[in-house]
Structure formats: C-alpha cells, structure tokens
Scaffold this motif. Structure first.
Motif, PDB file in Angstrom:
ATOM      1  N   ALA A  19       0.413  -1.200  -0.169  1.00  0.00           N
ATOM      2  CA  ALA A  19       0.041  -0.185  -0.156  1.00  0.00           C
ATOM      3  C   ALA A  19       0.565   1.136  -0.189  1.00  0.00           C
ATOM      4  CB  ALA A  19      -0.798   0.396   1.429  1.00  0.00           C
ATOM      5  N   GLU A  20       2.132   1.140   0.491  1.00  0.00           N
ATOM      6  CA  GLU A  20       2.842   2.347   0.498  1.00  0.00           C
ATOM      7  C   GLU A  20       3.515   2.608  -0.830  1.00  0.00           C
ATOM      8  OE1 GLU A  20       5.835  -0.903  -0.016  1.00  0.00           O
ATOM      9  OE2 GLU A  20       3.966  -0.929   1.071  1.00  0.00           O
ATOM     10  N   GLU A  21       2.972   2.367  -1.617  1.00  0.00           N
ATOM     11  CA  GLU A  21       3.210   2.003  -3.341  1.00  0.00           C
ATOM     12  C   GLU A  21       2.187   3.668  -3.593  1.00  0.00           C
ATOM     13  OE1 GLU A  21       5.877   1.486  -5.290  1.00  0.00           O
ATOM     14  OE2 GLU A  21       6.747   0.195  -3.236  1.00  0.00           O
ATOM     15  N   VAL A  26       1.379   9.005  -5.402  1.00  0.00           N
ATOM     16  CA  VAL A  26       0.458  10.252  -5.551  1.00  0.00           C
ATOM     17  C   VAL A  26       1.275  11.422  -4.144  1.00  0.00           C
ATOM     18  CG1 VAL A  26      -1.396   9.839  -5.984  1.00  0.00           C
ATOM     19  CG2 VAL A  26      -1.096   9.810  -3.857  1.00  0.00           C
ATOM     20  N   GLY A  27       2.058  10.806  -3.001  1.00  0.00           N
ATOM     21  CA  GLY A  27       2.225  12.098  -2.260  1.00  0.00           C
ATOM     22  C   GLY A  27       3.149  13.144  -2.387  1.00  0.00           C
ATOM     23  N   GLU A  28       3.144  13.806  -1.688  1.00  0.00           N
ATOM     24  CA  GLU A  28       3.825  15.570  -2.218  1.00  0.00           C
ATOM     25  C   GLU A  28       4.577  15.695  -1.484  1.00  0.00           C
ATOM     26  OE1 GLU A  28       0.486  19.114  -1.840  1.00  0.00           O
ATOM     27  OE2 GLU A  28      -1.025  17.324  -3.819  1.00  0.00           O
ATOM     28  N   GLU A  49      -8.257   5.536  -8.909  1.00  0.00           N
ATOM     29  CA  GLU A  49      -7.851   4.567  -9.802  1.00  0.00           C
ATOM     30  C   GLU A  49      -6.820   4.076  -8.957  1.00  0.00           C
ATOM     31  OE1 GLU A  49      -5.823   3.411 -13.850  1.00  0.00           O
ATOM     32  OE2 GLU A  49      -7.553   5.321 -14.364  1.00  0.00           O
ATOM     33  N   THR A  50      -6.081   5.012  -9.073  1.00  0.00           N
ATOM     34  CA  THR A  50      -4.533   4.687  -8.403  1.00  0.00           C
ATOM     35  C   THR A  50      -5.125   4.153  -6.608  1.00  0.00           C
ATOM     36  OG1 THR A  50      -3.804   6.939  -8.846  1.00  0.00           O
ATOM     37  CG2 THR A  50      -2.977   5.707  -7.185  1.00  0.00           C
ATOM     38  N   LEU A  51      -6.210   4.873  -5.825  1.00  0.00           N
ATOM     39  CA  LEU A  51      -5.822   4.242  -4.726  1.00  0.00           C
ATOM     40  C   LEU A  51      -7.113   2.134  -4.568  1.00  0.00           C
ATOM     41  CD1 LEU A  51      -8.363   6.749  -3.046  1.00  0.00           C
ATOM     42  CD2 LEU A  51      -6.525   5.381  -1.920  1.00  0.00           C
ATOM     43  N   GLU A  52      -7.813   2.425  -5.924  1.00  0.00           N
ATOM     44  CA  GLU A  52      -7.918   1.036  -6.286  1.00  0.00           C
ATOM     45  C   GLU A  52      -7.274   0.069  -6.992  1.00  0.00           C
ATOM     46  OE1 GLU A  52     -10.713  -1.169  -9.598  1.00  0.00           O
ATOM     47  OE2 GLU A  52     -11.051   0.806  -8.719  1.00  0.00           O
ATOM     48  N   VAL A  56      -5.597   0.321  -2.066  1.00  0.00           N
ATOM     49  CA  VAL A  56      -5.801   0.833  -1.064  1.00  0.00           C
ATOM     50  C   VAL A  56      -7.410   1.162  -0.796  1.00  0.00           C
ATOM     51  CG1 VAL A  56      -5.468   3.276   0.510  1.00  0.00           C
ATOM     52  CG2 VAL A  56      -3.722   1.613  -0.746  1.00  0.00           C
ATOM     53  N   ARG A  57      -7.913   1.510   0.929  1.00  0.00           N
ATOM     54  CA  ARG A  57      -9.906   2.002   1.001  1.00  0.00           C
ATOM     55  C   ARG A  57      -9.833   3.293   1.787  1.00  0.00           C
ATOM     56  NH1 ARG A  57     -13.072  -3.745   1.105  1.00  0.00           N
ATOM     57  NH2 ARG A  57     -11.742  -4.352  -1.208  1.00  0.00           N
ATOM     58  N   LEU A  58     -10.310   4.397   1.431  1.00  0.00           N
ATOM     59  CA  LEU A  58     -10.912   5.827   2.188  1.00  0.00           C
ATOM     60  C   LEU A  58     -12.088   5.244   2.652  1.00  0.00           C
ATOM     61  CD1 LEU A  58      -8.731   8.492   0.660  1.00  0.00           C
ATOM     62  CD2 LEU A  58      -7.783   6.928   2.670  1.00  0.00           C
TER      63      LEU A  58
END
Length: 68
Positions: A19-21, A26-28, A49-52, A56-58
C-alpha cells in the motif's frame, strides 16, 4: 495533522506490504504551503483509480476523523 508547536514524527506500518506504493505515486513533498492543508474532493476523485490499483480504501467519513 500535528496540532502542537513541536515537530512531529509518525511511524506507519503497512501489512501486508504494498500500500505504501500509493503514497510514493501520489504523495506530495511537504512545504510551508501544503502542511495541514486537507485534500479537496477533486483531489480525492483524481486518485480513485490509483487507490484501487494499490488496494487502498478510504472509508466514508475518514476525513472527519482526522480533522479532530
């Protein structure tokens, strides 16, 4: 969000790994302009799309829990 006046450190574990990927993609970089600034709805929609892809689920309402 660090609400104190001192520098904060946070240790995060991802189990299982991978999930760290999402954050690497997308991290800043933290700057004076974006520290403590919440993502907009548009920013969250842009990474759906990147979450999926990174599994990763929010959960609905998560953003409110972090603002307290």
């Amino acid at each position: 969000m660090n609400v104190g006046s001192e520098t904060a450190k946070m240790l995060v574990f991802f189990t299982p790994g991978g999930a760290e990927e999402f954050w690497l993609e997308v991290g800043e970089e933290a700057t004076e302009d974006n520290i403590g600034v919440w993502w907009t709805e548009e920013q969250f929609e842009a990474v759906e799309e990147t979450l999926e892809r990174h599994h990763v689920r929010l959960l609905p309402g998560d953003e409110e829990a972090f603002k307290k």
